[in-house]
Design a protein around this motif. Structure first.
Motif, PDB file in Angstrom:
ATOM      1  N   GLN A  67       6.934   9.245   7.679  1.00 36.58           N
ATOM      2  CA  GLN A  67       6.216   9.754   8.957  1.00 36.58           C
ATOM      3  C   GLN A  67       4.561  10.260   8.285  1.00 36.58           C
ATOM      4  O   GLN A  67       2.988   9.174   8.360  1.00 36.58           O
ATOM      5  CB  GLN A  67       6.620  11.262   9.672  1.00 36.58           C
ATOM      6  N   THR A  68       4.604  10.773   7.211  1.00 38.99           N
ATOM      7  CA  THR A  68       2.694  10.276   6.755  1.00 38.99           C
ATOM      8  C   THR A  68       2.811   9.378   6.539  1.00 38.99           C
ATOM      9  O   THR A  68       1.015   9.120   6.191  1.00 38.99           O
ATOM     10  CB  THR A  68       2.892  10.977   4.787  1.00 38.99           C
ATOM     11  N   LEU A  69       3.538   8.147   6.479  1.00 37.53           N
ATOM     12  CA  LEU A  69       2.520   6.881   5.987  1.00 37.53           C
ATOM     13  C   LEU A  69       2.840   6.352   7.176  1.00 37.53           C
ATOM     14  O   LEU A  69       1.319   5.787   7.603  1.00 37.53           O
ATOM     15  CB  LEU A  69       3.502   6.092   5.392  1.00 37.53           C
ATOM     16  N   GLU A  70       3.162   6.718   8.691  1.00 39.16           N
ATOM     17  CA  GLU A  70       2.732   5.747   9.525  1.00 39.16           C
ATOM     18  C   GLU A  70       1.248   6.609  10.451  1.00 39.16           C
ATOM     19  O   GLU A  70       0.206   6.153  10.880  1.00 39.16           O
ATOM     20  CB  GLU A  70       3.551   6.394  10.567  1.00 39.16           C
ATOM     21  N   GLU A  71       1.117   7.921   9.975  1.00 39.30           N
ATOM     22  CA  GLU A  71      -0.117   8.754  10.253  1.00 39.30           C
ATOM     23  C   GLU A  71      -1.312   8.681   9.610  1.00 39.30           C
ATOM     24  O   GLU A  71      -1.763   8.653  10.037  1.00 39.30           O
ATOM     25  CB  GLU A  71       0.514  10.083  10.290  1.00 39.30           C
ATOM     26  N   SER A  72      -0.882   7.986   8.288  1.00 38.80           N
ATOM     27  CA  SER A  72      -2.148   7.715   7.464  1.00 38.80           C
ATOM     28  C   SER A  72      -3.125   6.636   8.120  1.00 38.80           C
ATOM     29  O   SER A  72      -4.534   6.072   7.960  1.00 38.80           O
ATOM     30  CB  SER A  72      -1.461   6.938   6.118  1.00 38.80           C
ATOM     31  N   TYR A  73      -2.330   5.632   8.749  1.00 41.95           N
ATOM     32  CA  TYR A  73      -3.111   4.500   9.463  1.00 41.95           C
ATOM     33  C   TYR A  73      -3.344   4.557  10.745  1.00 41.95           C
ATOM     34  O   TYR A  73      -3.314   3.246  11.825  1.00 41.95           O
ATOM     35  CB  TYR A  73      -2.912   3.533   9.073  1.00 41.95           C
TER      36      TYR A  73
END
Length: 134
Positions: A67-73
């Motif tokens: 989720q953090t990775l998806e929110e970063s971009y």
């Protein structure tokens, strides 16, 4: 003489390799293309079922990381404010035009100030470029 025999033997082997019968490649049968397609699709379904058995669910830590990775971009209002390429400073220049006469029949023009940017085009900083010293 040896090269001639070797060449003849090689040619015979190549021609023998190409001699297959149509029945060997495409065996005769009553199966239609639909039957063949459904037979092959059935094996694909079993492969999919086998893969789904091997899959495991994500742990809470892995789910949070994803989720953090998806929110970063992902673009949203909070990260839209950040500028990846910030504008470089472009100071305004002020010029004062003294009172003068203008036109074919000279008419007095009062003095006035005009403002224009120092650079004619807007310049942008590269990502990570320092702007503090500017």
């Amino acid at each position: 003489m040896k090269t001639y025999c070797l060449f003849a033997l090689l040619a015979a082997l190549l021609l023998a390799g190409c001699s297959t019968s149509k029945e060997e490649i495409l065996p005769p049968g009553d199966a239609t293309m639909l039957d063949i397609w459904q037979h092959n699709a059935g094996s694909a379904r079993t492969t999919t079922e086998a893969r789904s058995v091997l899959r495991r669910g994500l742990t809470d830590q892995e789910s949070q990381t994803r989720q953090t990775l998806e929110e970063s971009y992902t673009r949203h209002a909070e990260n839209e404010i950040q500028q990846l390429f910030p504008r470089l400073p472009n100071p305004d220049m002020v010029i004062y035009i003294y009172p003068h006469l203008a036109g074919s029949e000279p008419a007095p023009v009062p003095g006035y100030s005009s403002v224009f940017p120092f650079y004619s085009r807007v310049q942008y900083a590269l990502p990570g470029e320092r702007l503090e010293a500017l």
